[in-house]
Scaffold this motif. Structure first.
Motif, PDB file in Angstrom:
ATOM      1  N   GLY A  23       0.844  -1.202   0.000  1.00  0.00           N
ATOM      2  CA  GLY A  23       0.000   0.000   0.000  1.00  0.00           C
ATOM      3  C   GLY A  23       0.876   1.247   0.000  1.00  0.00           C
ATOM      4  N   THR A  24       0.348   2.324  -0.549  1.00  0.00           N
ATOM      5  CA  THR A  24       1.147   3.543  -0.753  1.00  0.00           C
ATOM      6  C   THR A  24       1.723   4.102   0.542  1.00  0.00           C
ATOM      7  OG1 THR A  24      -0.223   4.094  -2.665  1.00  0.00           O
ATOM      8  CG2 THR A  24       1.101   5.869  -1.742  1.00  0.00           C
ATOM      9  N   ALA A  25       0.916   4.208   1.585  1.00  0.00           N
ATOM     10  CA  ALA A  25       1.365   4.857   2.827  1.00  0.00           C
ATOM     11  C   ALA A  25       2.513   4.089   3.475  1.00  0.00           C
ATOM     12  CB  ALA A  25       0.197   4.985   3.798  1.00  0.00           C
ATOM     13  N   ILE A  26       2.357   2.773   3.628  1.00  0.00           N
ATOM     14  CA  ILE A  26       3.402   1.966   4.283  1.00  0.00           C
ATOM     15  C   ILE A  26       4.641   1.884   3.398  1.00  0.00           C
ATOM     16  CG2 ILE A  26       4.005  -0.369   5.072  1.00  0.00           C
ATOM     17  CD1 ILE A  26       1.160  -0.631   6.133  1.00  0.00           C
ATOM     18  N   TRP A  27       4.457   1.679   2.098  1.00  0.00           N
ATOM     19  CA  TRP A  27       5.605   1.581   1.192  1.00  0.00           C
ATOM     20  C   TRP A  27       6.430   2.868   1.214  1.00  0.00           C
ATOM     21  CZ3 TRP A  27       9.190  -1.033  -0.959  1.00  0.00           C
ATOM     22  CH2 TRP A  27       9.882  -0.569  -2.081  1.00  0.00           C
ATOM     23  N   SER A  28       5.766   4.024   1.211  1.00  0.00           N
ATOM     24  CA  SER A  28       6.492   5.304   1.226  1.00  0.00           C
ATOM     25  C   SER A  28       7.374   5.415   2.465  1.00  0.00           C
ATOM     26  CB  SER A  28       5.512   6.481   1.193  1.00  0.00           C
ATOM     27  OG  SER A  28       4.788   6.472  -0.014  1.00  0.00           O
ATOM     28  N   LYS A  29       6.840   5.028   3.619  1.00  0.00           N
ATOM     29  CA  LYS A  29       7.622   5.086   4.868  1.00  0.00           C
ATOM     30  C   LYS A  29       8.735   4.042   4.859  1.00  0.00           C
ATOM     31  CE  LYS A  29       3.681   6.499   7.713  1.00  0.00           C
ATOM     32  NZ  LYS A  29       2.692   5.995   8.679  1.00  0.00           N
ATOM     33  N   GLU A  30       8.412   2.849   4.343  1.00  0.00           N
ATOM     34  CA  GLU A  30       9.379   1.750   4.402  1.00  0.00           C
ATOM     35  C   GLU A  30      10.575   1.982   3.486  1.00  0.00           C
ATOM     36  OE1 GLU A  30      10.763  -1.955   5.914  1.00  0.00           O
ATOM     37  OE2 GLU A  30       9.465  -0.340   6.613  1.00  0.00           O
ATOM     38  N   ILE A  31      10.328   2.433   2.261  1.00  0.00           N
ATOM     39  CA  ILE A  31      11.456   2.622   1.339  1.00  0.00           C
ATOM     40  C   ILE A  31      12.320   3.797   1.811  1.00  0.00           C
ATOM     41  CG2 ILE A  31      10.149   4.026  -0.346  1.00  0.00           C
ATOM     42  CD1 ILE A  31      13.011   1.500  -1.052  1.00  0.00           C
ATOM     43  N   ALA A  32      11.714   4.789   2.458  1.00  0.00           N
ATOM     44  CA  ALA A  32      12.506   5.893   3.024  1.00  0.00           C
ATOM     45  C   ALA A  32      13.425   5.352   4.131  1.00  0.00           C
ATOM     46  CB  ALA A  32      11.594   6.976   3.582  1.00  0.00           C
ATOM     47  N   ALA A  33      12.895   4.475   4.977  1.00  0.00           N
ATOM     48  CA  ALA A  33      13.704   3.886   6.063  1.00  0.00           C
ATOM     49  C   ALA A  33      14.811   3.000   5.506  1.00  0.00           C
ATOM     50  CB  ALA A  33      12.807   3.074   6.998  1.00  0.00           C
ATOM     51  N   LEU A  34      14.510   2.292   4.417  1.00  0.00           N
ATOM     52  CA  LEU A  34      15.502   1.384   3.823  1.00  0.00           C
ATOM     53  C   LEU A  34      16.611   2.135   3.082  1.00  0.00           C
ATOM     54  CD1 LEU A  34      13.142  -1.460   2.545  1.00  0.00           C
ATOM     55  CD2 LEU A  34      14.796  -1.619   4.414  1.00  0.00           C
ATOM     56  N   ASN A  35      16.422   3.430   2.888  1.00  0.00           N
ATOM     57  CA  ASN A  35      17.473   4.239   2.260  1.00  0.00           C
ATOM     58  C   ASN A  35      18.385   4.916   3.283  1.00  0.00           C
ATOM     59  OD1 ASN A  35      17.509   4.014  -0.559  1.00  0.00           O
ATOM     60  ND2 ASN A  35      15.644   5.218  -0.754  1.00  0.00           N
ATOM     61  N   GLU A  36      18.100   4.701   4.565  1.00  0.00           N
ATOM     62  CA  GLU A  36      18.974   5.277   5.595  1.00  0.00           C
ATOM     63  C   GLU A  36      20.148   4.343   5.851  1.00  0.00           C
ATOM     64  OE1 GLU A  36      16.451   5.948   8.961  1.00  0.00           O
ATOM     65  OE2 GLU A  36      15.215   7.418   7.884  1.00  0.00           O
ATOM     66  N   GLN A  37      21.267   4.928   6.271  1.00  0.00           N
ATOM     67  CA  GLN A  37      22.435   4.099   6.569  1.00  0.00           C
ATOM     68  C   GLN A  37      22.152   3.216   7.784  1.00  0.00           C
ATOM     69  OE1 GLN A  37      26.071   5.910   8.237  1.00  0.00           O
ATOM     70  NE2 GLN A  37      27.202   5.007   6.562  1.00  0.00           N
ATOM     71  N   ALA A  38      22.494   1.940   7.672  1.00  0.00           N
ATOM     72  CA  ALA A  38      22.219   0.998   8.767  1.00  0.00           C
ATOM     73  C   ALA A  38      23.180   1.216   9.931  1.00  0.00           C
ATOM     74  CB  ALA A  38      22.351  -0.430   8.252  1.00  0.00           C
ATOM     75  N   ASP A  39      22.664   1.026  11.146  1.00  0.00           N
ATOM     76  CA  ASP A  39      23.527   1.043  12.333  1.00  0.00           C
ATOM     77  C   ASP A  39      24.415  -0.203  12.333  1.00  0.00           C
ATOM     78  OD1 ASP A  39      22.524   3.377  13.708  1.00  0.00           O
ATOM     79  OD2 ASP A  39      20.695   2.237  14.106  1.00  0.00           O
ATOM     80  N   VAL A  40      25.523  -0.131  13.074  1.00  0.00           N
ATOM     81  CA  VAL A  40      26.349  -1.327  13.281  1.00  0.00           C
ATOM     82  C   VAL A  40      25.880  -1.972  14.582  1.00  0.00           C
ATOM     83  CG1 VAL A  40      28.670  -2.263  13.585  1.00  0.00           C
ATOM     84  CG2 VAL A  40      28.317  -0.273  12.104  1.00  0.00           C
ATOM     85  N   ILE A  41      25.369  -3.206  14.470  1.00  0.00           N
ATOM     86  CA  ILE A  41      24.858  -3.932  15.633  1.00  0.00           C
ATOM     87  C   ILE A  41      25.714  -5.176  15.860  1.00  0.00           C
ATOM     88  CG2 ILE A  41      22.818  -4.987  16.695  1.00  0.00           C
ATOM     89  CD1 ILE A  41      22.236  -2.119  15.883  1.00  0.00           C
ATOM     90  N   LEU A  42      26.071  -5.411  17.096  1.00  0.00           N
ATOM     91  CA  LEU A  42      26.841  -6.598  17.459  1.00  0.00           C
ATOM     92  C   LEU A  42      25.932  -7.574  18.205  1.00  0.00           C
ATOM     93  CD1 LEU A  42      30.010  -4.825  18.964  1.00  0.00           C
ATOM     94  CD2 LEU A  42      29.466  -5.234  16.558  1.00  0.00           C
ATOM     95  N   ARG A  43      26.215  -8.864  18.040  1.00  0.00           N
ATOM     96  CA  ARG A  43      25.562  -9.876  18.877  1.00  0.00           C
ATOM     97  C   ARG A  43      26.613 -10.466  19.802  1.00  0.00           C
ATOM     98  NH1 ARG A  43      25.733 -14.971  18.963  1.00  0.00           N
ATOM     99  NH2 ARG A  43      26.404 -15.265  16.799  1.00  0.00           N
ATOM    100  N   VAL A  44      26.383 -10.355  21.094  1.00  0.00           N
ATOM    101  CA  VAL A  44      27.323 -10.865  22.082  1.00  0.00           C
ATOM    102  C   VAL A  44      27.329 -12.392  22.026  1.00  0.00           C
ATOM    103  CG1 VAL A  44      27.925 -10.921  24.536  1.00  0.00           C
ATOM    104  CG2 VAL A  44      26.777  -8.909  23.585  1.00  0.00           C
ATOM    105  N   ASN A  45      28.518 -12.986  21.938  1.00  0.00           N
ATOM    106  CA  ASN A  45      28.641 -14.447  21.949  1.00  0.00           C
ATOM    107  C   ASN A  45      28.689 -14.917  23.400  1.00  0.00           C
ATOM    108  OD1 ASN A  45      29.161 -17.129  21.580  1.00  0.00           O
ATOM    109  ND2 ASN A  45      31.280 -16.849  20.937  1.00  0.00           N
ATOM    110  N   THR A  46      27.542 -15.363  23.903  1.00  0.00           N
ATOM    111  CA  THR A  46      27.424 -15.724  25.319  1.00  0.00           C
ATOM    112  C   THR A  46      28.163 -17.018  25.664  1.00  0.00           C
ATOM    113  OG1 THR A  46      25.273 -16.715  24.816  1.00  0.00           O
ATOM    114  CG2 THR A  46      25.260 -14.472  25.695  1.00  0.00           C
ATOM    115  N   LEU A  47      28.699 -17.714  24.651  1.00  0.00           N
ATOM    116  CA  LEU A  47      29.547 -18.877  24.943  1.00  0.00           C
ATOM    117  C   LEU A  47      30.883 -18.438  25.533  1.00  0.00           C
ATOM    118  CD1 LEU A  47      29.068 -21.050  21.714  1.00  0.00           C
ATOM    119  CD2 LEU A  47      28.063 -21.470  23.963  1.00  0.00           C
ATOM    120  N   LYS A  48      31.254 -17.173  25.258  1.00  0.00           N
ATOM    121  CA  LYS A  48      32.589 -16.716  25.668  1.00  0.00           C
ATOM    122  C   LYS A  48      32.604 -15.515  26.607  1.00  0.00           C
ATOM    123  CE  LYS A  48      35.790 -18.422  22.238  1.00  0.00           C
ATOM    124  NZ  LYS A  48      36.960 -18.056  21.420  1.00  0.00           N
ATOM    125  N   THR A  49      31.538 -14.739  26.620  1.00  0.00           N
ATOM    126  CA  THR A  49      31.583 -13.511  27.422  1.00  0.00           C
ATOM    127  C   THR A  49      30.172 -13.050  27.770  1.00  0.00           C
ATOM    128  OG1 THR A  49      32.583 -11.301  27.566  1.00  0.00           O
ATOM    129  CG2 THR A  49      31.580 -11.882  25.462  1.00  0.00           C
TER     130      THR A  49
END
Length: 404
Positions: A135-161
């Motif tokens: 739908g137009t409203a959701i697509w307009s918001k979604e494609i705008a968000a998908l054009n932003e630079q992504a954050d760098v996210i880490l996943r903590v490895n709980t096997l080690k720390t």
């Protein structure tokens, strides 16, 4: 900001390979960053971020510059001049920038950004598909968000720390992170940094994995001691997360049609201290048939359009074709039919994609549940993640249970 000739040349060389030779942006940038050992972190950031930025906004910038693909070097300099002008960067007195119509560039930008396909720099067919599916409203918001630079996210490895310990170690390296509510093992970088150079990474204390992607293994609800099959494991981001949730107890069988990806998973598993993973390349149907009715949990992280992750792969907007999406939907259903048979009675299956399109997501699950094999399963729950709501990648996951 002052433009430096050697850095700008690197960007132009990179764009030539990406736009004219169809090379993948991430691979090109990796090579560019090795070009000059004298470059500091700011220089490298300029090359990487400028290249990605121009790739992301290719359609808009090319339209403003009045150039068409394939782009010769003069055309690429014109696109570069548009990028710099719109960022208020003073153009140096170089021959490439002679006669750059700066006022006209700003005027064209204001005019073109009234239309979504130019404003968000997307092909016509993709814009039409987004409107049709969301739908137009959701697509307009979604494609705008998908054009932003992504954050760098880490996943903590709980096997080690632990999360607290990892935060402290990174802080000592000058890297500040913060927790994210609702994502138990995630840390977000406050500023971009090369985390792969840290001792914490080399010691396997974390993996780089988007927050949305981290929800998939949690959705699978694994327990220590289970037998789990990751059917489209690739290089194993989710496999490694499953291993940590299982506390290295039980068995994880990682399948993929590409043996080289599984070799990369083996290397990562060793660094992570994940010892309950066995890799099996799918060289024939026998590999899958041997596992029928054997697994407590099955993950199908299906191949898809990847539209949910174009923030980190902006060149996908230009490589993706409508025919591919139609073909991949057939593959998704075939994979569901084949790999669902691995689940034992009473076991559970998660079907996941990094797509935002219902036709690749809920529709595929609904179709599967009407088939003979699908009738053996009950739908438990699903989750659709859109970037404009979450701030992270677009994802879908559905949990199904096989009847006893």
């Amino acid at each position: 900001m002052r433009l430096h000739r050697n850095l700008c040349f690197a960007v132009i060389d990179g764009l030539t390979l990406i736009f004219n030779e169809g090379k993948y942006a991430d691979k090109v940038i990796q090579q560019l960053l090795k070009r000059d050992k004298r470059w500091g972190s700011r220089d490298r950031a300029f090359v990487a971020e400028t290249t990605y930025d121009i790739v992301r906004w290719k359609r808009l910038y090319a339209e403003i510059a009045e150039v068409k693909a394939p782009f010769d070097r003069d055309n690429l300099w014109r696109i570069f001049a548009v990028w710099a002008t719109l960022r208020g960067i003073k153009l140096p007195d170089w021959k490439y920038f002679e006669h750059t119509p700066q006022r006209k560039i700003k005027g064209r930008f204001n005019e073109l950004t009234q239309t979504r396909k130019f404003k968000e720099a997307i092909p016509d067919w993709l814009d039409e598909l987004g409107v049709k599916e969301l739908g137009t409203a959701i697509w307009s918001k979604e494609i705008a968000a998908l054009n932003e630079q992504a954050d760098v996210i880490l996943r903590v490895n709980t096997l080690k720390t632990t999360k607290d310990n990892l935060q402290s170690l990174l802080f000592d390296d000058g890297i500040e992170t913060e927790s994210i509510k609702g994502y138990p093992n995630a840390l977000k970088l406050k500023e971009r940094a090369n985390v792969f150079q840290t001792e914490a990474f080399k010691n396997g204390f974390f993996e780089v994995q988007d927050a949305s992607s981290q929800l998939v293994a949690e959705f699978l609800d694994v327990k220590p001691g289970m037998r789990v099959v990751d059917t489209c494991a690739g290089a194993g981001g989710k496999t490694l997360h499953i291993a940590s949730l299982m506390e290295n107890k039980g068995q994880i069988i990682a399948l993929d049609i590409y043996a080289n990806k599984l070799n990369e998973l083996k290397r990562r598993a060793k660094r992570n201290g994940a010892f309950n993973i066995e890799t099996r390349p799918i060289e024939s149907t026998k590999v899958v048939k041997k596992l029928y009715d054997k697994a407590d949990r099955v993950l199908i992280d299906a191949p898809c359009s990847g539209l949910g992750v174009i923030r980190r792969n902006p060149d996908a907007k230009w490589k993706l074709q409508p025919e591919f999406i139609e073909t991949i939907k057939i593959t998704q259903q075939e994979i569901l039919q084949q790999y669902s048979r691995i689940v034992k009675p009473g076991g559970q299956l998660v079907y996941a994609t990094c797509s935002i399109l219902p036709s690749e997501n809920k529709n595929q699950v609904d179709t599967f549940l009407t088939t003979d094999l699908g009738k053996e399963f009950t739908f438990v729950k699903d989750k659709s993640i859109l970037s404009h709501k979450s701030g992270y990648d677009g994802f879908y996951m559905a949990l199904l249970e096989k009847k006893k």
